[in-house]
Design an enzyme around this catalytic site. Structure first.
Site, PDB file in Angstrom:
ATOM      1  N   HIS A  46       0.802  -1.223   0.000  1.00 55.79           N
ATOM      2  CA  HIS A  46       0.000   0.000   0.000  1.00 55.79           C
ATOM      3  C   HIS A  46       0.835   1.274   0.000  1.00 55.79           C
ATOM      4  O   HIS A  46       0.292   2.357   0.248  1.00 55.79           O
ATOM      5  CB  HIS A  46      -0.933   0.014   1.220  1.00 55.79           C
ATOM      6  CG  HIS A  46      -2.025  -1.008   1.154  1.00 55.79           C
ATOM      7  ND1 HIS A  46      -2.950  -1.046   0.142  1.00 55.79           N
ATOM      8  CD2 HIS A  46      -2.328  -2.043   1.985  1.00 55.79           C
ATOM      9  CE1 HIS A  46      -3.786  -2.056   0.343  1.00 55.79           C
ATOM     10  NE2 HIS A  46      -3.436  -2.672   1.451  1.00 55.79           N
ATOM     11  N   GLN A 148      -1.302 -13.067   6.523  1.00 61.16           N
ATOM     12  CA  GLN A 148      -2.269 -12.056   6.961  1.00 61.16           C
ATOM     13  C   GLN A 148      -3.685 -12.588   6.770  1.00 61.16           C
ATOM     14  O   GLN A 148      -4.079 -13.003   5.674  1.00 61.16           O
ATOM     15  CB  GLN A 148      -2.072 -10.753   6.196  1.00 61.16           C
ATOM     16  CG  GLN A 148      -2.828  -9.600   6.827  1.00 61.16           C
ATOM     17  CD  GLN A 148      -2.217  -8.245   6.522  1.00 61.16           C
ATOM     18  OE1 GLN A 148      -1.082  -8.150   6.082  1.00 61.16           O
ATOM     19  NE2 GLN A 148      -2.973  -7.198   6.761  1.00 61.16           N
ATOM     20  N   GLU A 150      -7.340 -11.529   6.659  1.00 61.72           N
ATOM     21  CA  GLU A 150      -8.098 -10.288   6.482  1.00 61.72           C
ATOM     22  C   GLU A 150      -9.305 -10.457   5.579  1.00 61.72           C
ATOM     23  O   GLU A 150      -9.815  -9.475   5.030  1.00 61.72           O
ATOM     24  CB  GLU A 150      -7.172  -9.192   5.933  1.00 61.72           C
ATOM     25  CG  GLU A 150      -6.370  -9.597   4.714  1.00 61.72           C
ATOM     26  CD  GLU A 150      -5.343  -8.560   4.298  1.00 61.72           C
ATOM     27  OE1 GLU A 150      -5.458  -7.388   4.723  1.00 61.72           O
ATOM     28  OE2 GLU A 150      -4.428  -8.904   3.538  1.00 61.72           O
ATOM     29  N   ASP A 176      -9.396  -4.588   6.638  1.00 61.70           N
ATOM     30  CA  ASP A 176      -9.913  -5.378   5.524  1.00 61.70           C
ATOM     31  C   ASP A 176     -10.877  -6.453   6.012  1.00 61.70           C
ATOM     32  O   ASP A 176     -11.858  -6.779   5.323  1.00 61.70           O
ATOM     33  CB  ASP A 176      -8.759  -6.030   4.761  1.00 61.70           C
ATOM     34  CG  ASP A 176      -8.146  -5.092   3.741  1.00 61.70           C
ATOM     35  OD1 ASP A 176      -8.550  -3.924   3.692  1.00 61.70           O
ATOM     36  OD2 ASP A 176      -7.253  -5.526   2.990  1.00 61.70           O
TER      37      ASP A 176
END
Length: 256
Positions: A46, A148, A150, A176
């Site tokens: 990001h 992760q 999410e 998320d």
């Protein structure tokens, strides 16, 4: 701190404090290491952190003994190997939805699984000064691999993900995850239940669990669930918070 000792600390469930690096400047890694953080994560998903910026960040982080992970944009074996070649201490893989994704991460990162391209010449191999076999063994022993969690889809598979041998930690991405679950906000009971569900899966399988938090004050409540790996904000949010605090304090000192 060596990368090997960092992996041991992660796996032991030691409470560790880190942050995201979103600014492509090597000074950020130096400053965060000097501040006493246990680790940092360069956010190549990001933030505008390309390989050249990561090269400088990794070098600076090593200079101050700061373990630096990279959050990659996707489960791309070439990208994962490139990050590790530069000297990243490990990989945070986004959107791991099932055990197949965790296995793909392991195949991309470990020489012992026979699919990662090998060269001893990058920084990770001490620029070719280390025996090739010694480097391969050390690289596989030191790397930290984080899945992760999410996505709503991942919640049904989280036990299978946590059971994947070789994975070091699960990382809850609450923003998320909340979006995926359709939650109204960060205090939605469905999100709290999902976080507790992931933490419980980690405990069942002896897998370390981490979470992103916006404020350090939030850590205590999650630590009560057995969560031990904390990514608190980012270099940018920490700068904004401290600059804002300084401005408010100075303005409050004005006398009429």
């Amino acid at each position: 701190m060596t990368a090997a000792s960092f992996r041991a600390r992660v796996r032991a469930g030691e409470v560790l404090a880190g942050t995201f690096i979103k600014t492509p400047a090597h000074h950020q890694a130096e400053l965060l290491g000097l501040a006493g953080l246990d680790f940092a994560v360069a956010d190549a998903e990001h933030a505008p952190i390309d390989l050249a910026a990561m090269d400088r960040l990794a070098a600076a982080a090593r200079g101050v003994g700061l373990p630096l992970l990279t959050r990659v944009p996707a489960l791309d074996p070439v990208a994962i190997a490139a990050q590790l070649d530069l000297g990243a201490a490990g990989i945070v893989a986004p959107h791991v939805r099932g055990p197949q994704d965790a296995e793909a991460l392991l195949r991309a990162a470990e020489y012992g699984r026979g699919q990662r391209g090998f060269s001893p010449s990058p920084r990770a191999g001490r620029f070719g000064t280390e025996d090739a076999a010694t480097y391969r063994a050390r690289a596989d022993a030191e790397r930290v691999l984080v899945a992760q969690i999410e996505d709503a889809e991942a919640l049904g598979a989280v036990d299978a993900i946590a059971a994947v041998e070789g994975l070091d930690a699960l990382l809850i991405g609450p923003a998320d995850l909340a979006l995926s679950l359709g939650c109204a906000g960060p205090d939605d009971p469905a999100l709290r239940e999902a976080i507790a569900h992931v933490a419980a899966a980690g405990r069942r399988h002896g897998r370390t669990v981490g979470i992103f938090i916006g404020r350090p004050e939030a850590a205590a409540a999650f630590a009560a669930l057995g969560i031990s790996l904390f990514i608190c904000g980012s270099d940018q949010s920490l700068l904004l918070a401290e600059a804002g605090r300084a401005a408010r304090m100075v303005r409050a000192s004005r006398t009429e």
